[in-house]
Design a protein around this motif. Structure first.
Motif, mmCIF file in Angstrom:
data_model
loop_
_atom_site.group_PDB
_atom_site.id
_atom_site.type_symbol
_atom_site.label_atom_id
_atom_site.label_comp_id
_atom_site.label_asym_id
_atom_site.label_seq_id
_atom_site.Cartn_x
_atom_site.Cartn_y
_atom_site.Cartn_z
ATOM 1 N N GLY A 75 0.815 -1.203 0.000
ATOM 2 C CA GLY A 75 0.000 0.000 0.000
ATOM 3 C C GLY A 75 0.851 1.256 0.000
ATOM 4 O O GLY A 75 2.081 1.207 -0.004
ATOM 5 N N PRO A 76 0.180 2.405 0.014
ATOM 6 C CA PRO A 76 0.917 3.672 -0.063
ATOM 7 C C PRO A 76 1.552 4.059 1.272
ATOM 8 O O PRO A 76 0.931 3.942 2.317
ATOM 9 N N MET A 110 -0.973 0.678 10.709
ATOM 10 C CA MET A 110 -2.130 1.043 9.889
ATOM 11 C C MET A 110 -2.243 0.086 8.719
ATOM 12 O O MET A 110 -1.241 -0.186 8.049
ATOM 13 N N LEU A 111 -3.425 -0.377 8.467
ATOM 14 C CA LEU A 111 -3.660 -1.220 7.303
ATOM 15 C C LEU A 111 -3.536 -0.377 6.037
ATOM 16 O O LEU A 111 -3.737 0.839 6.069
ATOM 17 N N ASN A 112 -3.235 -1.025 4.907
ATOM 18 C CA ASN A 112 -3.046 -0.280 3.661
ATOM 19 C C ASN A 112 -4.307 0.485 3.260
ATOM 20 O O ASN A 112 -4.222 1.596 2.743
ATOM 21 N N ARG A 113 -5.475 -0.059 3.525
ATOM 22 C CA ARG A 113 -6.727 0.655 3.204
ATOM 23 C C ARG A 113 -6.878 1.906 4.058
ATOM 24 O O ARG A 113 -7.335 2.939 3.579
ATOM 25 N N GLN A 114 -6.504 1.810 5.333
ATOM 26 C CA GLN A 114 -6.578 2.976 6.211
ATOM 27 C C GLN A 114 -5.652 4.081 5.719
ATOM 28 O O GLN A 114 -6.032 5.258 5.699
ATOM 29 N N ASP A 117 -7.177 5.605 2.503
ATOM 30 C CA ASP A 117 -8.336 6.458 2.824
ATOM 31 C C ASP A 117 -7.895 7.767 3.459
ATOM 32 O O ASP A 117 -8.429 8.837 3.138
ATOM 33 N N LEU A 118 -6.941 7.695 4.347
ATOM 34 C CA LEU A 118 -6.432 8.883 5.028
ATOM 35 C C LEU A 118 -5.756 9.827 4.025
ATOM 36 O O LEU A 118 -5.971 11.049 4.065
ATOM 37 N N LEU A 119 -4.973 9.266 3.124
ATOM 38 C CA LEU A 119 -4.316 10.097 2.115
ATOM 39 C C LEU A 119 -5.334 10.765 1.186
ATOM 40 O O LEU A 119 -5.177 11.928 0.813
ATOM 41 N N ARG A 120 -6.384 10.035 0.829
ATOM 42 C CA ARG A 120 -7.434 10.617 -0.022
ATOM 43 C C ARG A 120 -8.168 11.743 0.696
ATOM 44 O O ARG A 120 -8.333 12.830 0.149
ATOM 45 N N ALA A 123 -5.066 14.385 2.817
ATOM 46 C CA ALA A 123 -4.007 14.985 2.002
ATOM 47 C C ALA A 123 -4.449 15.291 0.578
ATOM 48 O O ALA A 123 -3.725 15.939 -0.174
ATOM 49 N N GLY A 124 -5.613 14.792 0.181
ATOM 50 C CA GLY A 124 -6.102 15.054 -1.171
ATOM 51 C C GLY A 124 -5.333 14.311 -2.246
ATOM 52 O O GLY A 124 -5.273 14.746 -3.396
ATOM 53 N N THR A 125 -4.765 13.167 -1.910
ATOM 54 C CA THR A 125 -3.974 12.371 -2.853
ATOM 55 C C THR A 125 -4.919 11.567 -3.736
ATOM 56 O O THR A 125 -5.905 10.998 -3.266
ATOM 57 N N THR A 126 -4.614 11.495 -5.030
ATOM 58 C CA THR A 126 -5.441 10.721 -5.956
ATOM 59 C C THR A 126 -4.963 9.274 -6.004
ATOM 60 O O THR A 126 -3.820 8.967 -5.629
ATOM 61 N N ASP A 127 -5.831 8.390 -6.495
ATOM 62 C CA ASP A 127 -5.459 6.976 -6.633
ATOM 63 C C ASP A 127 -4.304 6.805 -7.619
ATOM 64 O O ASP A 127 -3.432 5.951 -7.421
ATOM 65 N N ASP A 128 -4.302 7.624 -8.684
ATOM 66 C CA ASP A 128 -3.214 7.550 -9.668
ATOM 67 C C ASP A 128 -1.867 7.887 -9.021
ATOM 68 O O ASP A 128 -0.856 7.224 -9.288
ATOM 69 N N GLU A 129 -1.833 8.922 -8.192
ATOM 70 C CA GLU A 129 -0.591 9.303 -7.506
ATOM 71 C C GLU A 129 -0.117 8.171 -6.591
ATOM 72 O O GLU A 129 1.080 7.868 -6.543
#
Length: 179
Positions: A75-76, A110-114, A117-120, A123-129
């Motif tokens: 995950g991110p 933190m799980l990768n989904r958490q 979701d937190l970054l989205r 932080a306003g991060t997109t899935d592409d980023e």
């Protein structure tokens, strides 16, 4: 006298008596109750207090951003951003009374989904980023794995080369000297 005892005795001889030091720095108070300081006044070195006492603390709340840590296994990754909010200074005693209990290591995971979701949401991060960064992290992880694997073989290779050199010196050592 052993070496440690001699060193301690020399250290204690360098302690100088001086007037009581009471200095406020960075929201804290440094003071010595006995007035003893380390250093050599003749050499012009700065006096170092024996005790440090903190009066207050100031906590900063940092924003989060998409990270770049390749140690994130899936995950991110999340990192702290440069932006922060500086909270009001609080006395150390008050903070210690109000703070929650310390978290266990498993509670900080933190799980990768958490993380996604937190970054989205924060932080306003997109899935592409996130996909681009995760692809880069996988490449770095692959390179690290190759390096680790090659380190195992390099030790065997070094040992084999060393044995070959020794063998050649024994077998052909005299022939090289004759040339």
């Amino acid at each position: 006298m052993d070496m440690i005892t001699k060193s301690m005795a020399a250290h204690h001889k360098s302690i100088l008596k001086r007037e009581e030091l009471d200095e406020t720095t960075y929201n804290g108070t440094m003071s010595t109750s006995s007035g003893e300081v380390f250093g050599d006044e003749a050499k012009g070195t700065k006096a170092v207090p024996l005790h440090v006492k903190f009066a207050s603390i100031q906590i900063r709340d940092y924003s989060i951003t998409l990270g770049d840590n390749p140690s994130c296994s899936y995950g991110p990754p999340i990192s702290l951003d440069w932006e922060y909010i500086e909270n009001e200074a609080v006395s150390l005693d008050r903070y210690e009374k109000m703070r929650p209990s310390r978290r266990k290591m498993y509670q900080m995971h933190m799980l990768n989904r958490q993380r996604a979701d937190l970054l989205r949401s924060v932080a306003g991060t997109t899935d592409d980023e996130m996909q681009v960064v995760m692809r880069e992290m996988r490449e770095i992880q692959k390179m690290r794995s190759k390096t680790k694997a090659s380190l195992l073989f390099s030790k065997v290779e070094e040992a084999a080369e060393s044995a070959a050199h020794k063998w050649n010196r024994r077998k052909f050592g005299n022939a090289k000297e004759e040339l």
